[in-house]
Design an enzyme around this catalytic site. Sequence first.
Site: not given
Length: 294
Positions: A72, A67-69, A10, A273, A93, A218, A12
């Site tokens: 996870e 990107d953190g969500t 919520p 992260e 972001t 790769m 982001s």
Amino acid sequence: MKRARIIYNPTSGREQMKKQLPYILDRLEVEGYEASAHMTKREGCAIDEARRAGLAGFDVVVAAGGDGTIFEVVNGLAELEKRPKLGLIPAGTTNDLARALGISGSNIEKVCDVLCSGNSRPIDIGKVNDQYFINIAAGGKLTELTYDTPSKLKTMMGQLAYYVKGFEKLRSLKPKHVRMEYDGKLYEGQIMMFLISNTNSVGGFEKLLPNAQYNDGMFDMIIIKKTNLPELVRIGTQALNGEHLHHEKVMYVQANRIKIDVEGDMQLNLDGEYGGKLPAEFVNLHHHVEMFCP
């Protein structure tokens, strides 16, 4: 009926997801999904929910956030024997993975078009020790700014918040002695930082690793060797145009497996992260996740 589970952050993207959620759910239901949503409440919440949704037999899991969500969500799905297809609604972001895949977060209608099109393709992910990443792994003081930057500052300033924190860290940069083994080769020496990428978009820069592809099995890695601050700034300026790969202090390699050890402490950045500390072994898991793409 197919089932889709949206896992959303919520906070982001300047807190836009809560407003967009009803539209997203409606689009998925029109497309024939039984759609539901889960709001993350703490660190690790998306890992637990993604794993639960996968074990419950959901056909699609959608990561809605930064990107953190998605980091996870991927960690929640990666070890499942049967993995749902993965969708992405970029609302962070920098949105590096979305940028690499050609998914624009500025238009929620077009993002939902991608989810509802049915077009998907297998993509690689990385495994490092007991964790997973889908876009980048990095080490070095400057790479810590993505998780050291307060979320409130990112909400207010967007990408500019990273530049503010980056300038603060420049004075504290010191080289570290590392030993790197990659696909039977060896590098040993002092470095400022390293980046291991699965795509061509890192920190909003699309020319940092221009040859990286998300489905070739790769990793693309750059190592910035020991240098002084003015030269480091020069390399950063060249990276804007993709000219840094020819710099004498920049080493570029492609590898499927990379093992890194360091003298002293070096923190690990996984998809923006905090990912623990070195030593670590990075392994490319070819075509491990099926993902909706344009």
